[in-house]
Design a protein around this motif. Structure first.
Motif, short mmCIF file in Angstrom:
data_model
loop_
_atom_site.label_atom_id
_atom_site.label_comp_id
_atom_site.label_asym_id
_atom_site.label_seq_id
_atom_site.Cartn_x
_atom_site.Cartn_y
_atom_site.Cartn_z
N ARG A 1 -3.32 2.89 2.19
CA ARG A 1 -2.91 2.89 0.63
C ARG A 1 -3.88 2.26 -0.10
O ARG A 1 -4.17 2.55 -1.35
CB ARG A 1 -1.76 2.25 0.28
CG ARG A 1 -0.36 2.83 0.91
CD ARG A 1 -0.28 4.23 1.33
NE ARG A 1 -0.48 4.50 2.74
CZ ARG A 1 -0.82 5.60 3.14
NH1 ARG A 1 -1.76 6.43 2.35
NH2 ARG A 1 -1.26 6.20 4.55
N LEU A 2 -4.93 1.49 0.43
CA LEU A 2 -5.77 0.66 -0.52
C LEU A 2 -7.12 1.48 -0.30
O LEU A 2 -8.18 1.05 -1.23
CB LEU A 2 -6.01 -0.78 0.24
CG LEU A 2 -4.72 -1.55 0.39
CD1 LEU A 2 -5.01 -2.97 1.04
CD2 LEU A 2 -3.97 -1.59 -0.93
N GLY B 1 -11.08 -1.33 -2.92
CA GLY B 1 -11.23 -0.05 -1.92
C GLY B 1 -11.01 1.10 -3.12
O GLY B 1 -11.20 1.19 -4.30
N LEU B 2 -11.13 2.34 -2.31
CA LEU B 2 -11.02 3.49 -3.39
C LEU B 2 -9.48 4.15 -3.40
O LEU B 2 -9.33 5.43 -4.02
CB LEU B 2 -11.97 4.49 -2.90
CG LEU B 2 -13.57 4.15 -3.16
CD1 LEU B 2 -14.53 4.65 -2.22
CD2 LEU B 2 -13.64 4.33 -4.44
N GLY B 3 -8.56 3.70 -2.79
CA GLY B 3 -7.21 3.88 -2.48
C GLY B 3 -6.50 3.92 -4.03
O GLY B 3 -6.81 3.08 -4.63
N PRO B 4 -5.21 4.35 -3.64
CA PRO B 4 -4.34 4.38 -5.05
C PRO B 4 -4.03 2.73 -5.43
O PRO B 4 -3.63 2.58 -6.77
CB PRO B 4 -3.23 5.20 -4.88
CG PRO B 4 -3.21 5.53 -3.60
CD PRO B 4 -4.68 5.26 -2.96
N ARG C 1 -1.40 -1.11 -8.65
CA ARG C 1 -1.89 0.13 -9.25
C ARG C 1 -3.52 -0.38 -9.30
O ARG C 1 -3.89 -1.34 -9.71
CB ARG C 1 -1.49 0.47 -10.56
CG ARG C 1 -2.47 1.28 -10.89
CD ARG C 1 -2.07 1.92 -12.44
NE ARG C 1 -0.76 2.62 -12.56
CZ ARG C 1 0.39 1.82 -13.18
NH1 ARG C 1 0.19 0.82 -13.70
NH2 ARG C 1 1.57 2.67 -13.22
N ASN C 2 -4.21 0.84 -8.81
CA ASN C 2 -5.66 0.59 -8.81
C ASN C 2 -6.06 1.29 -10.04
O ASN C 2 -5.75 2.47 -10.11
CB ASN C 2 -6.37 1.43 -7.72
CG ASN C 2 -7.82 1.33 -7.90
OD1 ASN C 2 -8.34 0.98 -8.98
ND2 ASN C 2 -8.57 2.27 -6.95
#
Lengths: 595, 325, 276, 343
Positions: A80-81, A220-223, A239-240
């Motif tokens: 998720r991350l 990271g590039l996750g949500p 939330r990213n």
């Protein structure tokens, strides 16, 4: 007294409101999509912002480092991350663009050129480009780190190579053509060079991104991105705000403010806490618990999903390993039976697969006759026969193989020795224990003396993979992907999961040799239909020669709070959280903070 | 040598013995941490071997023990294979929660079972005595795990208490008083389970030893003198009956760290239990050894307190020890 | 009651007796010198009384003489043998010569036992056969003035005075020469005290027993002892014949003891037999 | 009064002993009392609830109880009233070895095939829970008692020696108990299992299990006993007996050991059910009695699954049996204890 109590209650309430009001502002709002960001539009998705989702996990994650993580729970959080270059869409089981917005394959299938999205950022706001990709692969390929993913990148003993073509273009060169090569990229999280290069150069990569790391050290590039870790209790991800997907109305995903991973310890606790409304989503449900939740209806509203057969396949394997020099004479004597195809066929014919499905899976399962189950729609060989259970056939087979029965019904082999063997299985897997008990009863009708020995998981692995000190085992192998390639190591005679006869120098039988050739061929074959035909033949050979005697596969069962929108569980891992970026709480914010 | 010095020497010897045997035992158990990866067809044995070497698992036992001792002297207690961090902080962050749970449970257990045991013995054969017999038999006969699950299910069904964890997920947003209440609410269920299971044992022992003393000569004599029942129980019986009770109390203290493992696992309490159990299954050796050293340390302390209490409560033991020495 | 000095061959001669206790404290150990350089002798058939405050060391002397404890220094001569130097096994025959009657008859008998079991215990230990045991128990019990009928009852059902008689009977079963009476009359009411004292004197006459009497009660001592030795701080501070000591005490300790005893005597009626 | 109390006690003890003998006889004659083979599966009847005994059918009263078969419906079972099966006494059925001596197939009661009389319902494999409780009791009760005996023997010997001799012996022994209490026995057990051949018969598993449980559990009773001995060895009557020349062994036997009876009896009454239940934990690690052999422990381990515990309450039958057994044992221990005291 009473007055004081009321007053203090009031004060508490007020304080609570203030704190709650303050905290909801803590979560970052999604950034408005910028002009020069190449975002991915998820056209058919809509939802509403806000709320948090609580996930109950059976164990505590061990690390947040995607390169060294080995356990499923860590990977569930890490997934998720972080994000991959190319993803497998769990719903369609097909690959689709992710961080790479497109890719081109050379005619010989060896060179992949990937175009990265421009202008997208890590969760700390730092830009992402080809250098991060190059760095990530350097880490994954590093021999000193021994990343479990490294093996995926080595084809035929030779590593694939990566080259930077432009700031947003990378090229991968494979040592040889490899079917479905783009599926390899799923699960290889792209790492931020600006944060991890230093520990990598210092040789401290394995210690980086441990659970104690500060949220600011991780991006990271996750949500979602890490917000807080409370030892032994939970991981909170928020939330990213820079995530690279938008919904159909151009709203930046994810919808959820927060995801909370709660460590609940056991399957029981997982169910109980879901039932009590303390967690919102539950996956890998056993059929008993699924039925319990379905019938009892204790949750105000929950949505339960039976997705049909999973990819897990359970089987009996007889020990056909080469035991010379192992001092296991008793087992070596029994191997005469185990190596006899008729013996295995007799066992196969005696198994009550319907009974297994009914008693072990409470009808939420499917009998299996081959290594590819009906859950894998792309690859299953429908032509494999499904013979009914027949003790008569089994007895005929045994008789023709020289076995006979004593007056008390005991089965003896040609030399007069009683057929007597043990089946080991993992004591922590209630389903397989039940299968063993059923199997024992089935085989007792053939006069076989079978003893079920549950073993603690690692003790079992030790016997099956190292010491070979067992007669037969009930095991299960779960595919992470529906593609045949991950199965190479099971069916190739030199494979590391070639359980029935590990470490063969060369194929012990003709049919194993044929499987070797077929598997090699399907690996380089780029045309699906051609590949399917090849793999069908492999399935055919396996079902005829029964190195594994397949039993059944459970259905994939999952559940979620009734208010969870876009809940689309899938057969592939992670069943429920693969589209975490699209999940949202129906009814909006007013419900979000009430838990 | 004085008592404390002797105890200290014994404690150090014990810890050394425990650590050596821990290493031997963990060596005996089949399988290792990375074995789980063998089931995954996509991971090669070379990678597994490499990881083993990275963590020094390929070294002989003696070398590993030496390294561990060195690390233990730095108060690290080794390095967790799974978490990639030193063991001691890992343990300590959870030991605090375990102590919160077990101390609460212990205080309640003794607060309940001591008076109950005394009362049952004083009114032997009465309604309460019989009730205690039946209830404690029930609690002893049914495995803890079943009791725990049944209570958990009841709590979940009737929404009595939260059914797991230590705090709600919005804990940080709560005010101080609410945080306290939140922890208490989460504490209720595991504490009730622990108290039920433990007090069944302790009530019986207290009752038995009180009965024993009630039969003793001087109590009979005192009874003959027409001393009041309450005075008899509290002034004459209890101090003497305390002897086995103190030993049990020592066990309670000694088990502060290790005694609640099952309940912690079932209730999802973020203590040492789930950590060590998980580590046991996954063969994260140094976490297990660290956990055991931790609980051995507590056991030493608990038994020492119990012995000191024995000495204080029973002067004859002191004299006896002197005679023998 | 003969008071004339008899032949000078002492039955028991104690010289230079010393005993230390090591008390294991929590923080550090403490050495307590209970008895230092105690010398005395008792002629056969006579009674020597050791008096002194509690903690003066008299009970320690008694326990050493009764072979319950090993002394650290000094000799205890019975006849020509220094029993203090003997090994445990070599001591065994001497145990029949010396017997002890404890201060508290209540605790000196196992409450689980019947009276008969308690009395026969020394014989049992010495491995005598059952018929002999029963016979000896009967005669001993008779000798101390108890009825044989009730001896199958638990010792718990006997009164304080009766239990002291049982304790004496138990000591007599092995036909000892020396009885160590460690506060044997303490804690009994006055009339019982008198009865037991008479019994002891009768027994002394009948069996020519030698008594080492430990007491802090001048009344008892005055009645029973031939010689009195006063102990304080682990030493004998004054010793002399009963008559001398009672009439003309020299040492301040002796004077103090006598004075406090007289004061107590007036309150004696108020003291019941409660041993708690 | 004392005398009257004692008579009452003896009466109670007699009753308890009769109960206990009855219970053990029931377990010993499991083959005869149980209507079915404990391993016989009825795959069409998983988790069937207890069969109801009827005396009334739609029309009239029957003196002989009868049962209706279960027929599976959507979420459970329903009685199929079309066919009634009367319960008969002394019927022929599955064969078993009577008292382990000779083959027999006579059962106390039963119904004609295909009717099933599942007095306590069925488990996940449709096996008769009642028969399994009886057969399982044979193994479990024996295991519990043997393990308790081993534990208490070792524990009391060590406790008595440590408490009586004191000094360095005490230090060493108590240090050992602490060592024992803190060791990771699970690893040891896993290790032992790894060394054993897989094919160990049920009887040998049972012996191994008992010995291991018994040998590990002695530390607690040892410490309890030591505490009692510490205070009893300085009692005056012990000194007195020493003064008569009583040797250590004599003192221990006559004076000190009896003092520990109270603690030991209480421990025994608690350890027996604990040890029987301990198998639940052991089977969790694959160290219990193997299927299909029944034992109360491995039967109860099915209840570790929350869904089973909630949905199929009759599977608690072994716990009920264990409860009854342990109450009888406890009451007996208590009565014996007070009898020893009232002497």
């Amino acid at each position: 007294m009473n007055v004081i109590a009321r007053l203090s209650l009031l004060v508490c309430l007020l304080a609570g409101v203030c704190v709650a009001g303050a905290s909801s502002a803590e979560n970052p709002a999604p950034e408005n999509p910028g002009k020069n960001e190449e975002l991915q539009r998820v056209a058919d998705t809509s939802g509403r912002y806000g709320g948090h989702l609580t996930v109950g996990q059976r164990a505590e994650p061990k690390t947040l480092n995607p390169v060294i993580a080995t356990d499923a729970v860590s990977r569930e959080v890490i997934g998720r991350l972080n994000a991959d270059l190319i993803e497998i869409n769990r719903a369609t089981q097909q690959t689709e663009p992710a961080l790479a917005k497109s890719w081109k394959t050379s005619a010989d299938g060896r060179i992949f050129t990937l175009q990265l999205r421009r202008g997208i950022r890590f969760s700390d706001g730092h830009a992402f480009d080809a250098d991060d990709v190059i760095f990530s692969f350097a880490v994954y390929m590093d021999e000193n780190i021994d990343s479990p993913q490294r093996d995926l990148l080595i084809i035929d003993g030779k590593p694939m190579t990566v080259a930077k073509i432009g700031p947003y273009t990378v090229r991968f060169t494979l040592p040889r053509p490899y079917a479905a090569a783009e599926r390899i990229f799923d699960g290889l999280a792209m790492l931020p060079r600006h944060l991890l290069e230093k520990p990598y150069r210092e040789g401290k990569f394995a210690q980086a991104w441990s659970l104690n790391a500060q949220p600011s050290e991780i991006a990271g590039l996750g949500p979602f991105r890490l917000k807080q870790y409370v030892p032994g209790q939970r991981i909170v991800a928020e939330r990213n705000p820079y995530y690279w997907k938008v919904d159909r109305d151009n709203h930046r995903l994810p919808y959820l403010d927060e995801m909370v991973f709660l460590f609940v310890g056991t399957e029981n606790a997982q169910v109980l806490r879901f039932e009590a409304g303390e967690t919102d989503i539950i996956s890998r449900l056993s059929s008993e618990n699924f039925n319990l939740l379905a019938h009892e209806g204790t949750r105000v509203s929950s949505q339960l999903a039976d997705l049909g057969p999973s990819l897990e396949y359970n089987f009996v394997v007889f020990n056909q390993n080469d035991l010379t020099g192992k001092k296991l004479d008793a087992i070596a004597r029994k191997q005469v039976w185990f190596r006899d195809l008729k013996f295995r066929q007799a066992v196969n014919a005696a198994i009550d697969r319907d009974g297994i499905v009914r008693l072990v899976y409470g009808t939420r399962g499917t009998p299996l006759w081959g290594n590819v189950g009906p859950g894998n729609k792309l690859w299953i060989n429908q032509a494999i026969s499904h013979p009914q259970r027949s003790l008569e056939t089994a007895r005929q087979l045994l008789k023709s193989a020289g076995f006979s029965w004593k007056t008390n019904g005991e089965l003896v082999d040609g030399s007069g020795e009683t057929v007597d063997f043990t089946i080991v299985t993992s004591s922590s897997n209630a389903q397989r224990m039940k299968m063993a008990t059923l199997l024992q009863d089935d085989l007792s009708h053939l006069g076989m003396q079978v003893h079920v020995v549950p073993l603690e998981f690692r003790a079992l692995i030790d016997r099956v993979f190292q010491s070979f000190d067992y007669d037969a085992a009930i095991m299960g192998l779960g595919g992470g992907d529906a593609d045949p390639n991950p199965e190479m190591n099971v069916w190739m005679s030199s494979g590391t999961s070639h359980l029935w006869n590990l470490g063969e120098k060369q194929p012990a039988t003709d049919w194993e040799r044929e499987i070797d050739q077929l598997m090699q061929r399907q690996m380089v074959e780029l045309d699906y239909n051609q590949r399917k035909r090849t793999y069908d033949r492999v399935q055919q050979i396996i079902s005829e020669n029964l190195p594994f005697i397949f039993l059944a596969t459970p259905n994939t069962l999952a559940g979620a709070d009734g208010r969870l929108g876009n809940f689309h569980p899938a057969v592939l891992d992670p069943n429920t959280l693969w589209n975490a970026d699209e999940l949202y709480i129906r009814g909006g914010l007013e419900n979000a903070g009430t838990r | 040598m004085s008592y404390l010095v002797r105890r200290l020497v014994r404690g150090i010897l014990l810890l050394a013995g425990v650590s050596v045997l821990c290493f031997l035992f963990t060596e005996m158990a089949p399988g290792s941490f990375f074995d789980e990866m063998r089931v995954n067809p996509q991971i090669s044995p070379e990678t597994i071997a490499g990881l083993r070497a990275q963590h020094g698992l390929d070294q002989p036992l003696v070398v590993r023990y030496g390294r561990w001792v060195k690390s233990a002297l730095h108060a690290d207690l080794g390095y967790s294979i799974a978490y990639n961090t030193p063991v001691a902080p890992l343990l300590w962050s959870r030991a605090k929660n375990t102590l919160l749970l077990t101390l609460t449970a212990m205080v309640l257990t003794w607060g309940i079972s001591l008076p109950l045991g005394l009362w049952a013995a004083a009114k032997r054969g009465g309604v309460l005595d019989r009730a205690i017999t039946v209830i404690s038999s029930l609690l002893i006969a049914v495995p803890e795990i079943v009791i725990a699950l049944a209570l958990l299910a009841t709590a979940a069904r009737w929404r009595l208490t939260p059914v797991g964890g230590m705090v709600s997920s919005n804990f940080e947003e709560l005010s101080g008083w609410e945080q306290f209440r939140d922890v208490v609410a989460h504490l209720t269920l595991p504490v009730v389970i622990l108290v039920l299971c433990e007090s069944a044992v302790i009530v019986r022992h207290v009752r038995a030893s009180v009965l024993e003393v009630l039969g003793a000569s001087y109590v009979q004599t005192a009874r003959g003198l027409g001393i009041s029942r309450g005075r008899l129980l509290f002034r004459h019986v209890l101090p003497v009956a305390a002897n086995p009770a103190i030993s049990l109390f020592g066990f309670s203290l000694a088990g502060l760290i290790s005694g609640s493992m099952l309940v912690e696992v079932i209730c999802g309490w973020p203590g040492l239990g789930p950590l060590v159990l998980d580590a046991t299954f996954s063969r994260d050796l140094y976490v297990v050894i660290g956990g055991i050293m931790f609980s051995a340390l507590f056991m030493l302390g608990g038994n020492m307190v119990a012995d000191i209490m024995l000495m204080v409560s029973d002067p004859r033991i002191r004299t006896g020890a002197a005679d023998a020495g | 009651m003969s008071r004339e000095p008899e032949s000078q061959n002492a039955f028991l001669r104690v010289s230079g007796l010393a005993k230390r206790y090591v008390r294991g404290g929590l923080w550090r150990e403490r050495v307590v010198e209970a008895v230092r350089g105690v010398d005395f002798e008792i002629a056969a058939g006579r009674t020597l009384a050791l008096v002194g405050e509690s903690g003066s060391g008299k009970s320690t002397v008694a326990r050493c003489v009764a072979l319950l404890e090993k002394s650290d220094a000094g000799q205890i001569w019975i006849g020509d043998t220094d029993i203090a130097s003997l090994s445990l096994s070599a001591l065994l025959p001497w145990r029949t010569q010396v017997q002890m009657v404890f201060q508290d008859a209540v605790t000196s008998m196992n409450p689980r036992f019947t009276a008969a079991e308690a009395v026969e215990e020394p014989l049992l230990i010495m491995g005598k056969d059952e018929a002999l045991r029963r016979e000896t128990v009967r005669s001993s019990v008779n000798e101390v003035g108890l009825s044989v009928d009730g001896i199958e009852r638990s010792v718990m059902q006997f009164s304080g005075g009766q239990r002291q008689r049982l304790a004496i009977a138990r000591a007599l079963t092995v036909r000892p020469k020396l009885l160590v009476l460690d506060e044997a009359l303490t804690g009994l009411d006055l009339s019982t005290q008198g009865q037991i004292a008479n019994l002891l004197l009768d027994l002394q006459a009948a069996h020519s027993l030698t008594y080492l009497l430990i007491s802090h009660d001048p009344a008892v001592v005055g009645r029973m002892a031939d010689v009195i030795a006063v102990m304080a701080g682990g030493r004998i501070v004054e010793m002399g014949s009963t008559a001398e000591m009672m009439t003309a005490p020299k040492h301040e300790e002796t004077i103090r003891l006598l004075r406090s005893a007289r004061a107590a005597q007036t309150n004696l009626a108020a003291i019941t037999g409660a041993s708690l | 009064m004392q005398v009257r109390v004692r008579c009452k006690m003896s009466g109670k003890i007699t009753w308890l002993i009769i109960l206990l003998v009855g219970l053990h006889l029931l377990l010993l004659l499991a083959g005869f009392v149980a209507p079915y083979d404990p391993a016989a599966q009825n795959r069409e009847l998983p988790y069937a609830p207890p069969t109801r005994l009827h005396l009334w059918d739609s029309s009239r009263f029957h003196l002989r109880p009868f049962v209706y078969p279960w027929s599976p419906v959507d979420d459970g079972y329903r009685e199929d009233r079309s066919q009634a099966y009367p319960v008969h006494a002394f019927v022929r059925g599955d064969s078993y070895r009577f008292l382990g001596l000779f083959e027999s197939n006579l059962h106390l009661f039963g119904v004609e095939n295909p009717g099933k009389c599942l007095l306590l319902g069925a488990d996940a494999f449709g096996r008769d829970e009642f028969s399994r409780v009886l057969y399982g009791g044979q193994i479990s009760v024996a295991a519990g008692i043997v393990a308790t005996a081993v534990t208490l023997f070792v524990g009391s010997v060590i406790g008595v020696v440590a408490g009586y001799y004191g000094g360095w012996i005490d230090e060493t022994l108590m240090g050992t108990t602490e060592l024992f209490l803190s060791l990771p026995w699970l690893y040891f057990l896993l290790g032992v299992r790894a060394f054993l051949p897989l094919h160990v018969s049920a009887v040998r598993t049972f012996f191994l299990l008992t010995c291991v449980i018994g040998l590990i559990g002695w530390a607690r009773p040892a410490r309890l006993v030591r505490g009692v001995v510490l205070s009893s060895r300085t009692r005056n009557y012990v000194s007195a007996a020493r003064g008569f020349g009583g040797a250590d062994f004599y003192l221990l036997r006559r004076h000190i050991a009896p003092e520990t009876f109270g603690v030991l009896l209480t421990q025994a009454a608690m350890l027996v059910p604990r040890y029987i239940a301990a198998e639940v934990a052991l089977s969790f690690f694959g160290l219990g009695v193997n299927e299909p052999t029944a034992s109360w422990g491995n039967m109860l381990s099915a209840l570790q699954q929350y869904s089973v515990l909630i949905s199929y309450g009759w599977l608690l039958a072994p716990a009920a049996a264990l409860f009854v057994t342990s109450v009888i044992y406890y009451l007996l221990a208590d009565a014996l204890h007070s009898r020893l005291e009232s002497r």
